[in-house]
Scaffold this active site. Structure first.
Site, PDB file in Angstrom:
ATOM      1  CE  LYS A   1      -3.899  -1.881   2.670  1.00 16.90           C
ATOM      2  NZ  LYS A   1      -4.950  -1.742   1.651  1.00 16.90           N
TER       3      LYS A   1
ATOM      4  NE  ARG B   1     -10.709 -10.299  -1.635  1.00 13.95           N
ATOM      5  CZ  ARG B   1     -11.121  -9.455  -2.585  1.00 13.95           C
ATOM      6  NH1 ARG B   1     -11.487  -9.909  -3.772  1.00 13.95           N
ATOM      7  NH2 ARG B   1     -11.168  -8.165  -2.347  1.00 13.95           N
TER       8      ARG B   1
HETATM    9  N1  BES Z   1      -8.056  -3.830   4.465  1.00  7.74           N
HETATM   10  C1  BES Z   1      -8.228  -3.537   3.085  1.00  7.74           C
HETATM   11  C2  BES Z   1      -9.558  -2.840   2.804  1.00  7.74           C
HETATM   12  C3  BES Z   1      -9.685  -1.432   3.296  1.00  7.74           C
HETATM   13  C4  BES Z   1      -9.312  -0.395   2.485  1.00  7.74           C
HETATM   14  C5  BES Z   1     -10.251  -1.163   4.504  1.00  7.74           C
HETATM   15  C6  BES Z   1      -9.476   0.909   2.914  1.00  7.74           C
HETATM   16  C7  BES Z   1     -10.411   0.133   4.949  1.00  7.74           C
HETATM   17  C8  BES Z   1     -10.038   1.171   4.140  1.00  7.74           C
HETATM   18  C9  BES Z   1      -8.177  -4.813   2.267  1.00  7.74           C
HETATM   19  O1  BES Z   1      -7.338  -5.789   2.741  1.00  7.74           O
HETATM   20  C10 BES Z   1      -7.684  -4.423   0.910  1.00  7.74           C
HETATM   21  O2  BES Z   1      -6.565  -4.010   0.825  1.00  7.74           O
HETATM   22  N2  BES Z   1      -8.535  -4.584  -0.090  1.00  7.74           N
HETATM   23  C11 BES Z   1      -8.191  -4.217  -1.428  1.00  7.74           C
HETATM   24  C12 BES Z   1      -8.670  -5.330  -2.352  1.00  7.74           C
HETATM   25  C13 BES Z   1      -8.196  -5.183  -3.778  1.00  7.74           C
HETATM   26  C14 BES Z   1      -6.692  -5.335  -3.857  1.00  7.74           C
HETATM   27  C15 BES Z   1      -8.882  -6.236  -4.618  1.00  7.74           C
HETATM   28  C16 BES Z   1      -8.892  -2.898  -1.756  1.00  7.74           C
HETATM   29  O3  BES Z   1     -10.030  -2.702  -1.336  1.00  7.74           O
HETATM   30  O4  BES Z   1      -8.257  -2.065  -2.401  1.00  7.74           O
HETATM   31 MG    MG Z   2      -5.338  -5.643   2.033  1.00  8.69          MG
END
Ligand code: BES
Ligand code: MG
Ligand code: ZN
Length: 495
Positions: A273, A347
């Protein structure tokens, strides 16, 4: 946290010398005749403020007034309740939160509350009032060593019927569970580790007569937990797969399953990230925190049903053994998963959680909670959780519970054809969806693959509702405790 001692009395029993007396005013109907007769001078002051327009009795507006000629209290706090026609229990939840915050700022140690005059507190109102007091006064000061210890408040609620005391106590228990979830979310990832979550589960279980089983990294292979094993590879911090069993019901009782994402820090892994805002990813265990918060209420209130709770807990990090895009993992139910983005890790750990709980237990329904997708924040903002289901009747129960508690949920569609979005060319499924479209639903469709056929299931994405940049009356900045009130209401209806 026991900031409060809460009790209820009738007007004639109210102890004199309260440091503050809190009462509610509707913006359209104003002061009651009862109040005017009891406090003529104060009523004049309030009517002046109303006339001047400084105080309009809008919802959550407040004004502090002083009077020399009242034995009950020299200090009065009027809280606006808005228009009487729009009244519902949640307004009381908000107003009592507003009152509690004000009382803390004024550093009072005793106060009496008479929101609705002498007569009108239903048991739903009383529960909401207690929830508002506890939730509204929430502060997380564990790491502010310089902050004064606040001694807490003795609160008496004035009502005609002291029968509301059970509802007040119940509301306090529910809100205490919300506080458990918030605290877990606020603790940083170097404190709230998977081991910390497991210890919390064990402490809750001990209190509530529940059983726990904690699986460690070494157990994952023989258990077949390929999802959490893969995600945990990149972190040296020990992962835990937490199982809690509460058997509060008899033979004919229902059994509820709960699964919560306990991702204690989400760096994104190899698909890392950006650094701006990465600190917020300590909140990525709020699904697990909600489940532990619910179980802590259950430990206290002992409802007559059975609950199985599972919290897969790990960090998602970038160590030398970290799982990588292109890797293939095998989840507990044998399905293979192609990893196309290591940041879609929630997931994967939930896949094991859902497959395990629905394989091992005969459930009348299972609900999972997760801060799963950024996409749900885009779709719904921070007000509603997104829910998806394989059983509309079950979702309808949660939607009703969300309306009643104002722990709100909004349903996303999840027709079978969304399964196309998670098809992999090389494995059974992939861990990403169809590009930037329907990311929340793709995650739901992915999870559906790991719920045993025939088990009713709802997935609740709390990435938006779980934490706020800017708080509201009973929701603070940061973690909200979303999911706790929602499920406690479902449990009430399942008992
Ligand atoms: N923990 C994150 C989701 C999240 C994002 C929660 C912003 C709170 C605020 C999750 O693990 C994630 O990174 N999801 C990705 C999935 C994508 C790579 C398919 C997302 O939502 O960008
Ligand atoms: Mg994530
Ligand atoms: Zn995550």
């Amino acid at each position: 946290m026991s900031l409060f001692n809460l009790s209820s009395v009738t007007n004639s029993e109210l102890p004199k010398g309260q440091e503050a007396y809190v009462f509610g005013i509707f913006s359209d109907t104003g002061l009651t005749d009862e109040f005017k007769a009891a406090h003529p001078n104060l009523s004049k002051q309030i009517n002046l403020a109303l006339k001047n327009g400084e105080f309009k009795a809008k919802l959550n507006q407040s004004i502090v007034l002083y009077t020399a000629d009242c034995e009950t209290s020299k200090r009065f706090i009027a809280i606006g309740l808005g228009e009487s026609g729009k009244y519902n229990s949640d307004l009381l939840r908000q107003a009592s939160a507003t009152a509690a915050k004000l009382a803390i700022n004024l550093k009072v140690s005793t106060f009496a509350i008479e929101f609705m005059g002498e007569n009108d507190l239903s048991s739903d109102d009383a529960q909401a009032l207690a929830e508002g007091l506890v939730m509204g006064s929430y502060r997380f000061l564990n790491y502010k060593k310089s902050e004064d210890e606040y001694q807490g408040i003795e609160i008496v609620v004035v009502a005609s019927d002291s029968d509301i005391s059970d509802a007040l106590t119940y509301g306090m228990h529910v809100a205490a569970g919300v506080v458990v979830a918030r605290d877990l979310g606020n603790h940083p990832s170097n404190i709230a580790t998977p081991t910390y979550l497991a210890d919390t589960a064990e402490a809750v279980a001990k209190k509530g007569g529940m059983k726990t089983t904690i699986y460690d990294r070494e157990d994952f292979e023989k258990m077949g937990f390929g999802g959490i094993a893969g995600v945990a590879q990149g972190s040296d911090v020990p992962p835990k797969f937490i199982v809690m069993k509460y058997m509060g019901g008899g033979k004919d009782s229902k059994t509820l399953g709960l699964v919560g994402k306990g991702l204690t820090f989400d760096s994104g892994g190899i698909s890392i990230k950006p650094s701006a805002g990465m600190d917020e990813m300590k909140f990525d265990m709020l699904g697990g925190a909600a489940v532990l918060g619910i179980m802590s209420v259950v430990a206290e209130t002992k409802p007559k049903l059975n609950i199985i709770a599972v919290v897969p807990a790990t960090e998602n990090m970038n160590g030398g053994e970290a799982y990588k895009p292109g890797d293939i993992l095998t989840a507990y139910n044998g399905k293979t998963i192609e990893i196309l983005n290591t940041d879609a890790e929630g997931r994967l750990i939930l896949a094991d959680g859902l497959a395990y709980i629905t394989d091992k237990y005969e459930l009348d329904g299972v609900v999972d909670f997760a801060t799963l997708t950024g996409a749900v924040v885009v779709a719904l903002g921070h007000r509603y959780s997104g829910i998806m289901t394989n059983d509309q009747d079950f979702a309808d129960e949660l939607i009703a519970s969300g309306k009643k508690t104002q722990d709100r949920v909004w349903q996303m569609p999840m027709d079978d054809e969304y399964a196309e979005d998670i098809k992999s060319t090389i494995a059974d499924v992939k861990n990403t969806g169809a590009g930037r479209t329907a990311g929340t639903i793709a995650a739901g469709a992915f999870l559906r693959e790991f719920v045993k056929e025939g088990t009713s299931w709802c997935h609740v994405d709390i990435a938006g509702s779980g934490w706020l940049k800017k708080g509201r009356p009973y929701l603070p900045d940061g973690p909200t405790g979303a999911g706790v009130r929602l499920i406690m209401e479902l449990i009430k209806s399942w008992e």
